[in-house]
Write a protein that holds these residues in place. Structure first.
Motif, PDB file in Angstrom:
ATOM      1  N   HIS A  77      -0.550  -6.944 -18.092  1.00 30.50           N
ATOM      2  CA  HIS A  77      -1.232  -5.653 -17.990  1.00 30.50           C
ATOM      3  C   HIS A  77      -0.225  -4.552 -17.676  1.00 30.50           C
ATOM      4  CE1 HIS A  77      -5.610  -6.849 -17.604  1.00 30.50           C
ATOM      5  NE2 HIS A  77      -5.005  -8.020 -17.486  1.00 30.50           N
ATOM      6  N   PHE A  78      -0.703  -3.324 -17.793  1.00 28.69           N
ATOM      7  CA  PHE A  78      -0.015  -2.161 -17.241  1.00 28.69           C
ATOM      8  C   PHE A  78      -1.002  -1.467 -16.309  1.00 28.69           C
ATOM      9  CE2 PHE A  78       2.390  -3.148 -20.967  1.00 28.69           C
ATOM     10  CZ  PHE A  78       3.706  -2.824 -20.642  1.00 28.69           C
ATOM     11  N   ASN A  79      -0.505  -0.941 -15.224  1.00 26.72           N
ATOM     12  CA  ASN A  79      -1.348  -0.390 -14.175  1.00 26.72           C
ATOM     13  C   ASN A  79      -1.651   1.091 -14.413  1.00 26.72           C
ATOM     14  OD1 ASN A  79      -2.809  -0.556 -11.794  1.00 26.72           O
ATOM     15  ND2 ASN A  79      -1.175  -1.668 -10.737  1.00 26.72           N
ATOM     16  N   SER A  80      -2.552   1.629 -13.613  1.00 19.49           N
ATOM     17  CA  SER A  80      -2.911   3.046 -13.718  1.00 19.49           C
ATOM     18  C   SER A  80      -3.244   3.595 -12.337  1.00 19.49           C
ATOM     19  CB  SER A  80      -4.111   3.218 -14.652  1.00 19.49           C
ATOM     20  OG  SER A  80      -4.480   4.577 -14.732  1.00 19.49           O
ATOM     21  N   ALA A  81      -2.712   4.778 -12.050  1.00 23.74           N
ATOM     22  CA  ALA A  81      -3.025   5.489 -10.810  1.00 23.74           C
ATOM     23  C   ALA A  81      -4.150   6.491 -11.088  1.00 23.74           C
ATOM     24  CB  ALA A  81      -1.782   6.210 -10.299  1.00 23.74           C
ATOM     25  N   PRO A  82      -4.797   7.019 -10.050  1.00 19.03           N
ATOM     26  CA  PRO A  82      -5.904   7.974 -10.264  1.00 19.03           C
ATOM     27  C   PRO A  82      -5.496   9.209 -11.065  1.00 19.03           C
ATOM     28  CG  PRO A  82      -5.917   7.163  -8.010  1.00 19.03           C
ATOM     29  CD  PRO A  82      -4.653   6.654  -8.624  1.00 19.03           C
ATOM     30  N   THR A  83      -4.247   9.657 -10.922  1.00 22.45           N
ATOM     31  CA  THR A  83      -3.795  10.854 -11.642  1.00 22.45           C
ATOM     32  C   THR A  83      -2.403  10.616 -12.195  1.00 22.45           C
ATOM     33  OG1 THR A  83      -2.858  11.807  -9.623  1.00 22.45           O
ATOM     34  CG2 THR A  83      -5.140  12.411 -10.178  1.00 22.45           C
ATOM     35  N   GLN A  84      -2.049  11.403 -13.217  1.00 20.21           N
ATOM     36  CA  GLN A  84      -0.694  11.329 -13.758  1.00 20.21           C
ATOM     37  C   GLN A  84       0.296  11.904 -12.762  1.00 20.21           C
ATOM     38  OE1 GLN A  84      -0.360  13.092 -17.634  1.00 20.21           O
ATOM     39  NE2 GLN A  84      -1.293  11.342 -18.653  1.00 20.21           N
ATOM     40  N   GLN A  85       1.496  11.341 -12.763  1.00 25.36           N
ATOM     41  CA  GLN A  85       2.535  11.876 -11.893  1.00 25.36           C
ATOM     42  C   GLN A  85       3.912  11.611 -12.470  1.00 25.36           C
ATOM     43  OE1 GLN A  85       1.168   9.261  -8.560  1.00 25.36           O
ATOM     44  NE2 GLN A  85       3.339   8.741  -8.377  1.00 25.36           N
ATOM     45  N   LYS A  86       4.875  12.403 -12.086  1.00 19.82           N
ATOM     46  CA  LYS A  86       6.231  12.263 -12.591  1.00 19.82           C
ATOM     47  C   LYS A  86       6.972  11.125 -11.896  1.00 19.82           C
ATOM     48  CE  LYS A  86       7.006  17.016 -14.130  1.00 19.82           C
ATOM     49  NZ  LYS A  86       7.206  16.604 -15.538  1.00 19.82           N
ATOM     50  N   GLU A  87       6.707  10.887 -10.617  1.00 27.22           N
ATOM     51  CA  GLU A  87       7.445   9.900  -9.845  1.00 27.22           C
ATOM     52  C   GLU A  87       7.101   8.473 -10.289  1.00 27.22           C
ATOM     53  OE1 GLU A  87       5.560  12.289  -8.605  1.00 27.22           O
ATOM     54  OE2 GLU A  87       7.100  13.685  -7.861  1.00 27.22           O
ATOM     55  N   GLY A  88       8.052   7.582 -10.047  1.00 23.82           N
ATOM     56  CA  GLY A  88       7.807   6.175 -10.323  1.00 23.82           C
ATOM     57  C   GLY A  88       6.870   5.563  -9.303  1.00 23.82           C
ATOM     58  N   ILE A  89       6.037   4.607  -9.752  1.00 22.42           N
ATOM     59  CA  ILE A  89       5.109   3.926  -8.846  1.00 22.42           C
ATOM     60  C   ILE A  89       5.485   2.452  -8.700  1.00 22.42           C
ATOM     61  CG2 ILE A  89       2.689   3.443  -8.322  1.00 22.42           C
ATOM     62  CD1 ILE A  89       1.927   5.780 -10.122  1.00 22.42           C
ATOM     63  N   GLY A  90       5.847   1.817  -9.830  1.00 21.63           N
ATOM     64  CA  GLY A  90       6.404   0.484  -9.713  1.00 21.63           C
ATOM     65  C   GLY A  90       5.634  -0.648 -10.352  1.00 21.63           C
ATOM     66  N   THR A  91       6.102  -1.861 -10.092  1.00 19.76           N
ATOM     67  CA  THR A  91       5.535  -3.080 -10.662  1.00 19.76           C
ATOM     68  C   THR A  91       4.947  -3.941  -9.551  1.00 19.76           C
ATOM     69  OG1 THR A  91       6.012  -4.954 -12.117  1.00 19.76           O
ATOM     70  CG2 THR A  91       7.682  -4.417 -10.487  1.00 19.76           C
ATOM     71  N   GLU A  92       3.931  -4.745  -9.908  1.00 19.65           N
ATOM     72  CA  GLU A  92       3.346  -5.677  -8.954  1.00 19.65           C
ATOM     73  C   GLU A  92       2.754  -6.858  -9.705  1.00 19.65           C
ATOM     74  OE1 GLU A  92       0.654  -3.013  -7.010  1.00 19.65           O
ATOM     75  OE2 GLU A  92      -1.024  -3.513  -8.315  1.00 19.65           O
ATOM     76  N   VAL A  93       2.576  -7.966  -9.008  1.00 19.18           N
ATOM     77  CA  VAL A  93       2.015  -9.171  -9.613  1.00 19.18           C
ATOM     78  C   VAL A  93       0.861  -9.644  -8.736  1.00 19.18           C
ATOM     79  CG1 VAL A  93       2.461 -11.549 -10.315  1.00 19.18           C
ATOM     80  CG2 VAL A  93       4.212  -9.802 -10.666  1.00 19.18           C
ATOM     81  N   LEU A  94      -0.291  -9.854  -9.360  1.00 18.46           N
ATOM     82  CA  LEU A  94      -1.518 -10.204  -8.630  1.00 18.46           C
ATOM     83  C   LEU A  94      -1.814 -11.693  -8.759  1.00 18.46           C
ATOM     84  CD1 LEU A  94      -3.650  -7.186  -9.901  1.00 18.46           C
ATOM     85  CD2 LEU A  94      -2.008  -7.243  -8.009  1.00 18.46           C
ATOM     86  N   TYR A  95      -2.438 -12.251  -7.733  1.00 19.35           N
ATOM     87  CA  TYR A  95      -2.803 -13.662  -7.736  1.00 19.35           C
ATOM     88  C   TYR A  95      -4.038 -13.836  -6.852  1.00 19.35           C
ATOM     89  CZ  TYR A  95      -0.915 -13.768  -3.008  1.00 19.35           C
ATOM     90  OH  TYR A  95      -0.700 -13.515  -1.668  1.00 19.35           O
ATOM     91  N   VAL A  96      -4.710 -14.979  -6.989  1.00 13.92           N
ATOM     92  CA  VAL A  96      -5.813 -15.306  -6.087  1.00 13.92           C
ATOM     93  C   VAL A  96      -5.523 -16.574  -5.299  1.00 13.92           C
ATOM     94  CG1 VAL A  96      -7.204 -16.624  -7.758  1.00 13.92           C
ATOM     95  CG2 VAL A  96      -8.328 -15.423  -5.873  1.00 13.92           C
ATOM     96  N   ASN A  97      -4.813 -17.525  -5.930  1.00 19.67           N
ATOM     97  CA  ASN A  97      -4.496 -18.811  -5.295  1.00 19.67           C
ATOM     98  C   ASN A  97      -3.238 -18.655  -4.432  1.00 19.67           C
ATOM     99  OD1 ASN A  97      -3.767 -21.431  -4.643  1.00 19.67           O
ATOM    100  ND2 ASN A  97      -4.247 -22.261  -6.669  1.00 19.67           N
ATOM    101  N   PRO A  98      -3.341 -18.820  -3.113  1.00 19.69           N
ATOM    102  CA  PRO A  98      -2.175 -18.641  -2.237  1.00 19.69           C
ATOM    103  C   PRO A  98      -1.002 -19.551  -2.588  1.00 19.69           C
ATOM    104  CG  PRO A  98      -4.193 -18.779  -0.936  1.00 19.69           C
ATOM    105  CD  PRO A  98      -4.563 -19.163  -2.338  1.00 19.69           C
ATOM    106  N   ALA A  99      -1.285 -20.656  -3.265  1.00 22.39           N
ATOM    107  CA  ALA A  99      -0.222 -21.600  -3.604  1.00 22.39           C
ATOM    108  C   ALA A  99       0.801 -21.005  -4.567  1.00 22.39           C
ATOM    109  CB  ALA A  99      -0.820 -22.875  -4.203  1.00 22.39           C
ATOM    110  N   ILE A 100       0.433 -19.940  -5.234  1.00 26.52           N
ATOM    111  CA  ILE A 100       1.363 -19.349  -6.199  1.00 26.52           C
ATOM    112  C   ILE A 100       1.899 -18.002  -5.720  1.00 26.52           C
ATOM    113  CG2 ILE A 100      -0.245 -18.019  -7.662  1.00 26.52           C
ATOM    114  CD1 ILE A 100       1.201 -19.319 -10.089  1.00 26.52           C
ATOM    115  N   SER A 101       1.663 -17.642  -4.501  1.00 22.31           N
ATOM    116  CA  SER A 101       2.074 -16.337  -3.990  1.00 22.31           C
ATOM    117  C   SER A 101       3.590 -16.158  -4.005  1.00 22.31           C
ATOM    118  CB  SER A 101       1.539 -16.122  -2.581  1.00 22.31           C
ATOM    119  OG  SER A 101       2.053 -17.116  -1.692  1.00 22.31           O
TER     120      SER A 101
END
Length: 264
Positions: A77-101
Motif C-alpha cells: 500500500h501507500f499511505n495518506s495523511a488528512p491533508t497534502q503537505q510538503k514535508e516527508g511523513i515516512g514509511t511504516e509496516v502494519l501487522y496484527v500477529n505479535p509473532a511477526i512484529s
C-alpha cells in the motif's frame, strides 16, 4: 513461499495526491515479484482487476491469499495523511500477529533506509480486513505517503533501491533460499572468411546447379568454347568422363564470357 498483492484494484482506487495509490501499487508489486523470482523466492503475485468496490477488493484479496500455497502474506500500500503537505511523513509496516512484529520492524527500517524516508516503524493494527482475514502471518507495507510531496519525490528517485530492499528483506524471511543457477554464457562461434568454393547465396547455388545439370546444354557450350579457342579440349574430355566439377564449369563460363566480350 510467499504471496504478495497490490492493496487496491487499479488506477483511481485507494489514496491519491502526488501519485495514485491504486496505479502505483500494481506497478510496484509486478516489479517486486520479478525481483523476488530473481533471488530464488517462490512468489505468488496477486493484482485485482475485477473488483468494483473496496469491499469486493478486500474479499477478493483475502480469498486469493488464502487459496495460495505460502508461508507469508504481504500486501503493498501507500499511505495518506488528512491533508497534502510538503514535508516527508515516512514509511511504516502494519501487522496484527505479535509473532511477526520484529520482522515488520526490520522491513520498515530497510525501506526507510533505501528510500531515505522517515521510519515510522512497525505498528500493530487489529482493524484491517487483510491482516485479520489471511490465515498465515501477514504484514501490510505502507511504502510512503501519497500526499507528502517529499515522500513522493524520494520514492520516485529511489524506487529501484526500495524494491531491492523489500525483496532482500523478504528473502531473509526464508533463510534456505538460493537464487537460481544462471545459464552458462553462450560463446559465439568464431567468424571466418567464407570458403572460396562456396556460393554464399543458397538461391544462386540452386540456379547454377540447375544449369550445370542440363548436360546437353553444358556439353554444347563446352564444345563451342573449344572450337573458338577459349579453352583446351581436355575440359570437354573431363566433362565426358564425368570429372568436370561445378566450379570448373563456372570458371570456364567466365572465360567464355570474357572471350565473347573482347570480340565485341
Amino acid at each position: 513461499m510467499l504471496t504478495i498483492s497490490a492493496g487496491h484494484y487499479g488506477k483511481g482506487t485507494g489514496a491519491s495526491g502526488y501519485m495514485n495509490e491504486g496505479e502505483e501499487t500494481a506497478l510496484l508489486v509486478q516489479e517486486l515479484g520479478k525481483k523476488l523470482q530473481q533471488k530464488g523466492v517462490k512468489v505468488n503475485v496477486i493484482i485485482d482487476k475485477q473488483s468494483k468496490s473496496q469491499q469486493q477488493n478486500l474479499t477478493y484479496l483475502v480469498k486469493q491469499h488464502n487459496a495460495s500455497q505460502r508461508e507469508l502474506d504481504v500486501s503493498i500500500h501507500f499511505n495518506s495523511a488528512p491533508t497534502q503537505q510538503k514535508e516527508g511523513i515516512g514509511t511504516e509496516v502494519l501487522y496484527v500477529n505479535p509473532a511477526i512484529s520484529t520482522f515488520a520492524q526490520k522491513i520498515s527500517t530497510e525501506i526507510a533506509k533505501a528510500g531515505k524516508f522517515k521510519n515510522r516503524g512497525a505498528k500493530q493494527r487489529k482493524d484491517l480486513a487483510f491482516l485479520n482475514g489471511t490465515t498465515k502471518k501477514a504484514i501490510l507495507i505502507e511504502v510512503c505517503f501519497v500526499n507528502s510531496e517529499q515522500d513522493v519525490k524520494l520514492y520516485r528517485a529511489n524506487k529501484d533501491q526500495i524494491i531491492e530492499a523489500i525483496a532482500e528483506t523478504l528473502k531473509s524471511y526464508f533463510p534456505n533460499t538460493t537464487p537460481p543457477t544462471p545459464a552458462p554464457p553462450v560463446t559465439p562461434a568464431p567468424t571466418s572468411a567464407p570458403d572460396p568454393q562456396t556460393i554464399t547465396s543458397k538461391a544462386l547455388q540452386q540456379k547454377v546447379e540447375a544449369i550445370f545439370n542440363d548436360k546437353i546444354a553444358v556439353r554444347a557450350q563446352l564444345k563451342q568454347g573449344v572450337q573458338i579457342g577459349v579453352f583446351q579440349p581436355l575440359w570437354l574430355e573431363k566433362f565426358d568422363a564425368g570429372t568436370l566439377t561445378l566450379y570448373d564449369y563456372m570458371a570456364l563460363t567466365t572465360l567464355h564470357y570474357q572471350k565473347n566480350n573482347s570480340n565485341m
